[in-house]
Each structure stands twice: as C-alpha cells, then as structure tokens.
Design a protein around this motif. Structure first.
Motif, PDB file in Angstrom:
ATOM      1  N   GLU A  14       2.653  16.963 -10.252  1.00 42.90           N
ATOM      2  CA  GLU A  14       1.399  16.505 -10.760  1.00 42.90           C
ATOM      3  C   GLU A  14       1.851  15.363 -10.607  1.00 42.90           C
ATOM      4  N   PRO A  15       0.480  14.475 -11.436  1.00 36.21           N
ATOM      5  CA  PRO A  15       0.034  13.318 -11.069  1.00 36.21           C
ATOM      6  C   PRO A  15       1.326  12.340 -11.841  1.00 36.21           C
ATOM      7  N   ALA A  16       1.875  12.951 -13.079  1.00 34.22           N
ATOM      8  CA  ALA A  16       2.796  11.980 -13.319  1.00 34.22           C
ATOM      9  C   ALA A  16       3.954  11.856 -13.394  1.00 34.22           C
ATOM     10  N   ALA A  56       5.694   8.303 -11.141  1.00 32.12           N
ATOM     11  CA  ALA A  56       7.109   7.929 -11.331  1.00 32.12           C
ATOM     12  C   ALA A  56       7.917   7.929 -10.868  1.00 32.12           C
ATOM     13  N   ARG A  57       7.400   8.395  -9.195  1.00 28.79           N
ATOM     14  CA  ARG A  57       8.340   8.310  -7.513  1.00 28.79           C
ATOM     15  C   ARG A  57       7.781   6.778  -7.242  1.00 28.79           C
ATOM     16  N   LEU A  58       6.478   6.555  -7.948  1.00 28.29           N
ATOM     17  CA  LEU A  58       5.914   5.812  -6.857  1.00 28.29           C
ATOM     18  C   LEU A  58       6.489   4.550  -7.803  1.00 28.29           C
ATOM     19  N   LEU A  59       6.932   5.066  -8.891  1.00 26.11           N
ATOM     20  CA  LEU A  59       7.863   3.755  -9.576  1.00 26.11           C
ATOM     21  C   LEU A  59       8.986   3.478  -9.124  1.00 26.11           C
ATOM     22  N   GLU A  60       9.439   4.256  -8.658  1.00 26.07           N
ATOM     23  CA  GLU A  60      10.962   4.415  -8.463  1.00 26.07           C
ATOM     24  C   GLU A  60      10.910   3.159  -7.504  1.00 26.07           C
ATOM     25  N   SER A  61      10.440   4.076  -6.193  1.00 27.81           N
ATOM     26  CA  SER A  61      10.440   3.341  -5.168  1.00 27.81           C
ATOM     27  C   SER A  61      10.096   2.163  -4.969  1.00 27.81           C
ATOM     28  N   LEU A  62       9.473   1.473  -5.648  1.00 31.65           N
ATOM     29  CA  LEU A  62       8.921   0.411  -6.361  1.00 31.65           C
ATOM     30  C   LEU A  62      10.372  -0.794  -5.483  1.00 31.65           C
ATOM     31  N   ASP A  63      10.909  -0.243  -6.968  1.00 35.06           N
ATOM     32  CA  ASP A  63      12.484  -1.139  -7.109  1.00 35.06           C
ATOM     33  C   ASP A  63      13.217  -1.263  -5.757  1.00 35.06           C
ATOM     34  N   THR A  64      12.858  -0.321  -4.749  1.00 38.31           N
ATOM     35  CA  THR A  64      13.978  -0.021  -3.819  1.00 38.31           C
ATOM     36  C   THR A  64      13.055  -1.125  -1.965  1.00 38.31           C
ATOM     37  N   LEU A  65      12.278  -1.217  -2.812  1.00 33.99           N
ATOM     38  CA  LEU A  65      11.626  -1.713  -1.366  1.00 33.99           C
ATOM     39  C   LEU A  65      11.880  -3.351  -0.736  1.00 33.99           C
ATOM     40  N   PRO A  66      12.172  -3.871   0.171  1.00 37.26           N
ATOM     41  CA  PRO A  66      12.781  -4.183   0.461  1.00 37.26           C
ATOM     42  C   PRO A  66      11.819  -6.314   0.393  1.00 37.26           C
ATOM     43  N   ALA A  99       1.366  -1.355  -0.249  1.00 34.03           N
ATOM     44  CA  ALA A  99      -0.021   0.129  -0.090  1.00 34.03           C
ATOM     45  C   ALA A  99       1.194   0.771  -0.358  1.00 34.03           C
ATOM     46  N   VAL A 100       0.528   2.100  -0.961  1.00 38.48           N
ATOM     47  CA  VAL A 100       1.315   3.157  -0.872  1.00 38.48           C
ATOM     48  C   VAL A 100       0.975   4.732  -0.726  1.00 38.48           C
ATOM     49  N   HIS A 101       1.108   4.864  -0.027  1.00 38.43           N
ATOM     50  CA  HIS A 101       0.536   6.939   0.534  1.00 38.43           C
ATOM     51  C   HIS A 101       1.133   7.917  -1.126  1.00 38.43           C
ATOM     52  N   PRO A 102       0.567   8.552  -2.227  1.00 36.16           N
ATOM     53  CA  PRO A 102       1.334   8.874  -3.511  1.00 36.16           C
ATOM     54  C   PRO A 102       1.736  10.424  -2.604  1.00 36.16           C
ATOM     55  N   GLY A 103       1.978  11.306  -1.774  1.00 46.51           N
ATOM     56  CA  GLY A 103       2.069  12.355  -1.606  1.00 46.51           C
ATOM     57  C   GLY A 103       0.869  12.973  -1.909  1.00 46.51           C
ATOM     58  N   TRP A 104       1.352  14.619  -1.945  1.00 46.11           N
ATOM     59  CA  TRP A 104      -0.028  15.595  -2.200  1.00 46.11           C
ATOM     60  C   TRP A 104      -0.427  15.912  -3.970  1.00 46.11           C
ATOM     61  N   PHE A 105      -1.175  15.584  -5.068  1.00 49.38           N
ATOM     62  CA  PHE A 105      -0.541  16.261  -5.789  1.00 49.38           C
ATOM     63  C   PHE A 105      -2.040  16.574  -7.077  1.00 49.38           C
ATOM     64  N   ARG A 106      -1.818  17.031  -7.983  1.00 46.68           N
ATOM     65  CA  ARG A 106      -3.299  18.017  -8.909  1.00 46.68           C
ATOM     66  C   ARG A 106      -3.583  16.352  -8.947  1.00 46.68           C
ATOM     67  N   SER A 107      -5.027  16.898  -8.005  1.00 44.81           N
ATOM     68  CA  SER A 107      -6.086  15.420  -9.339  1.00 44.81           C
ATOM     69  C   SER A 107      -7.101  16.311  -8.315  1.00 44.81           C
ATOM     70  N   PRO A 108      -8.855  15.699  -8.680  1.00 46.10           N
ATOM     71  CA  PRO A 108     -10.013  16.228  -7.789  1.00 46.10           C
ATOM     72  C   PRO A 108      -9.898  15.635  -6.272  1.00 46.10           C
ATOM     73  N   ILE A 109      -9.069  15.382  -5.750  1.00 45.66           N
ATOM     74  CA  ILE A 109      -9.192  15.461  -4.195  1.00 45.66           C
ATOM     75  C   ILE A 109      -7.833  16.120  -3.467  1.00 45.66           C
ATOM     76  N   GLY A 110      -6.391  16.325  -4.476  1.00 44.21           N
ATOM     77  CA  GLY A 110      -5.652  17.154  -4.063  1.00 44.21           C
ATOM     78  C   GLY A 110      -5.707  18.434  -4.925  1.00 44.21           C
ATOM     79  N   GLY A 111      -6.236  18.673  -5.223  1.00 46.89           N
ATOM     80  CA  GLY A 111      -7.084  20.246  -5.607  1.00 46.89           C
ATOM     81  C   GLY A 111      -5.469  21.374  -6.291  1.00 46.89           C
ATOM     82  N   ALA A 112      -5.928  21.852  -7.136  1.00 46.54           N
ATOM     83  CA  ALA A 112      -4.589  22.826  -7.813  1.00 46.54           C
ATOM     84  C   ALA A 112      -3.691  22.673  -7.060  1.00 46.54           C
ATOM     85  N   ASN A 113      -3.545  23.091  -5.906  1.00 41.99           N
ATOM     86  CA  ASN A 113      -2.233  23.584  -4.769  1.00 41.99           C
ATOM     87  C   ASN A 113      -1.966  22.885  -4.801  1.00 41.99           C
TER      88      ASN A 113
END
Length: 188
Positions: A153-155, A159-169, A135-149
């Motif tokens: 960016e979602p992309a 990208a950070r989510l996919l990068e972090s998966l490779d480092t998880l033990p 389970a991953v907390h994606p951080g605060w990103f622009r979306s209907p939930i996160g808002g414009a501020n």
C-alpha cells in the motif's frame, strides 16, 4: 499543499502557502513520477527504440527530473533554516545504469537517472553544509505506475521510507546515495 511537478510555479505557490505557518522545512520529499507521456502513444516514451519520441521524453523529464529541481529551489530558503535538512528524491531501481534492462520504460528510466544525478550534484553542493540528500527506490507499491497488483500500500511504502532514512549513514546521505526502502545501496 500539492505541488504539480509539470508546473514550476506550483512549488513557489506551495512555499507561499506554508511559509507563514512554519519556521523551516526539515524534509522535502519529491515523490512525483510518470512512466508514459500523457499526450503521446505509450511506445513514444516506453520504447522500443525506434518508436521513441524525443518530445515524449522531454514531457517525462519535466515531471521526473526538472520538477524536483523546481521544488528544491523553491523550498531552499525554508530548508536552509532547518538544522540538518533532508531532500529525498523518490527514484526507481530502473534508473540504475548497472541494472539496466534492454527493453521497456526507456523514458521513465532515463528521466529518473537524471533525477539521481540531480541528487548527487545537490549533495555535493549542500552536503558539506549539513544537508542530507538521497535518492530512494520506493519498491513496488499500488499506484498508477505500480498498478493494483503491487504488494505494498502507498502508506506502507511511505512508512518504510521514513523509517529507513533514520538508519542511513552520513556517507550515504552526505553524498547523495541511491538506496532502496531497506536502506540497501543500489548500484549506479
């Protein structure tokens, strides 16, 4: 193909659409969320406590928790064909029982906490067979939930989510860990 987490049949339709073109699915990312129940006033799902409506929370559970279950079940045959399949459930730090705040986002937090338990249970069942589940907390990103501020960016968040998966033990991925975008564990 898009999966509508409110409609369990859409996951099966997605599998039918992709199955002729792939031998397996190596990663399923359940990234669906609502923080209000569309057919109710905002307070029915967010609180305060006396304004909560159980049916509003049920509507949120359909998207935030059981929708992921339907997608996982539908894609299981294709996931099982992968050498080490991934199931990534996009959660929120608001689902942490340890970090729970007193007010606001009740339905969102409760339904994502259910998603986190689904993550743990799936890992307990499938982790010994080589599945990686997190389970991953994606951080605060622009979306209907996160808002414009929101700062991301979602992309960039993806990208950070996919990068972090490779480092998880394996201790994290084999047990259904709960992490942020940097791979740091979030307390349950």
């Amino acid at each position: 193909m898009e999966i509508d987490h409110e409609n369990p049949q859409s996951a099966h339709a997605a599998v039918e659409a992709v199955a002729p073109y792939v031998s397996c699915v190596e990663m399923l990312i359940n990234c669906a969320a609502v923080n209000v129940a569309a057919s109710f006033p905002r307070s029915a799902a967010k609180g305060p406590f006396e304004a909560l409506d159980a049916e509003a929370l049920v509507e949120m559970f359909r998207v935030n928790a059981t929708g992921a279950l339907s997608a996982i079940q539908a894609f299981t045959p294709l996931l099982e064909r992968a050498q080490r399949p991934w199931v990534v459930n996009v959660s929120t730090e608001r689902a942490s029982l340890t970090r729970a705040v007193a007010t606001g986002s009740v339905g969102y937090a409760v339904s994502k906490a259910a998603l986190n338990m689904l993550t743990r249970k799936l890992a307990a069942e499938r982790g010994p067979g080589g599945w990686r589940v997190v389970a991953v907390h994606p951080g605060w990103f622009r979306s209907p939930i996160g808002g414009a501020n929101a700062p991301l960016e979602p992309a960039a968040a993806a990208a950070r989510l996919l990068e972090s998966l490779d480092t998880l033990p394996v201790e994290v991925t084999g047990s259904g860990g709960f992490v942020d975008l940097d791979g740091t564990s979030i307390p349950w």
